[in-house]
Scaffold this motif. Sequence first.
Motif, short mmCIF file in Angstrom:
data_model
loop_
_atom_site.label_atom_id
_atom_site.label_comp_id
_atom_site.label_asym_id
_atom_site.label_seq_id
_atom_site.Cartn_x
_atom_site.Cartn_y
_atom_site.Cartn_z
N ARG A 1 18.05 2.73 -27.16
CA ARG A 1 16.92 1.53 -27.12
C ARG A 1 17.15 0.97 -28.29
O ARG A 1 17.36 1.35 -29.28
CB ARG A 1 15.78 2.89 -26.82
CG ARG A 1 16.14 3.02 -25.33
CD ARG A 1 17.14 3.25 -24.14
NE ARG A 1 16.13 3.57 -23.05
CZ ARG A 1 16.49 3.68 -22.24
NH1 ARG A 1 17.96 4.52 -22.08
NH2 ARG A 1 15.98 3.88 -20.97
N SER A 2 16.25 0.30 -28.70
CA SER A 2 15.72 -0.10 -30.13
C SER A 2 15.62 0.81 -31.18
O SER A 2 15.65 0.30 -32.33
CB SER A 2 14.70 -1.58 -29.89
OG SER A 2 13.62 -0.32 -29.36
N ASP A 3 14.96 1.66 -31.29
CA ASP A 3 14.89 2.32 -32.42
C ASP A 3 15.10 4.44 -31.68
O ASP A 3 14.96 4.24 -30.91
CB ASP A 3 13.32 1.79 -32.54
CG ASP A 3 12.09 3.00 -31.57
OD1 ASP A 3 12.55 3.78 -31.67
OD2 ASP A 3 11.48 2.13 -31.58
N PRO A 4 15.58 5.30 -32.73
CA PRO A 4 15.70 5.88 -31.91
C PRO A 4 14.27 7.06 -31.49
O PRO A 4 14.89 7.92 -30.52
CB PRO A 4 15.83 7.07 -33.37
CG PRO A 4 16.41 6.08 -34.33
CD PRO A 4 15.25 4.59 -33.41
N GLU A 5 12.90 6.26 -31.43
CA GLU A 5 12.09 7.41 -31.04
C GLU A 5 12.57 7.06 -29.75
O GLU A 5 11.74 7.75 -28.56
CB GLU A 5 10.25 7.01 -31.09
CG GLU A 5 10.48 7.32 -33.08
CD GLU A 5 9.75 8.64 -33.36
OE1 GLU A 5 9.42 9.53 -31.82
OE2 GLU A 5 9.28 9.60 -34.31
#
Length: 262
Positions: free
Chosen positions: A11-15
């Motif tokens: 996704r766009s960020d690890p979270e």
Amino acid sequence: MTVFVAQHARRSDPEATAAAVLDDLESRVTGEASFVVLPENAFTSGATSAPLPGDLAGRCLDRLTALARNRSAYVLTGSWPEERPGGGLMQVARLLGPDGAECARVERPVLDDGTTGTGDDFPVVETRHGTVGVLLGPDFWLVEPPRVQCLAGAELLLVAGSLDGTRQAAQRSAVWGIATLNTVAVAFAAALSEHSGGGSAVAMPEGFLAEAGTAEGVIGAPWDPGKIRYLRAPDLRFQQTLWFGLWARRTELYTDLTAQGK
């Protein structure tokens, strides 16, 4: 008994990646699970050479520990970069037991180009579901690490890996080839990203039990250690088993091979 292998898009960020992966595992891994395998750089986004932000690594490990306990399964956490005490980054993967305790750990240096280095320690673990070898990233693609683990008794290789999208067909064949030449089952996990083209699979010497291709999700395949033990049984008629794949060796040739070029 079932082996589950995770394959998810970054996704766009690890979270966001971590939420997608962990939520899917918690909903799709059943109580029949014996092993769960996540890929190299399991929760990263595009910056695969950076540590996970804040306390994300700890929260991911907590949820994977809970998954191992709740499903009474062994969980290969995949890997993520962690800072080394002396500086630099280390890619770390852990095998968690059904009680949540760490059974084995593999650590490899993150190289200057962001890729993962190789090593010379290859854990083999006795579990309630057979003997397993734990491999991270590039070690799997070398001839020696899988063979070393299989000679040490590994019946199933758990691989937190990645598969280059530009060479997927050849690497898919190599997964099956490693299973055949070493008379071993292989549970190979890879992510979907710009640099990893999926290809997660569970392979036996005779062929693939399950393949993810380029689809996102969690695949499962039956696991029977007795099958590998049978295939490794001597059969001098060469009709029933594949024992020669692992045991037919001429170790007296090694000295000549290693002496060449000196």
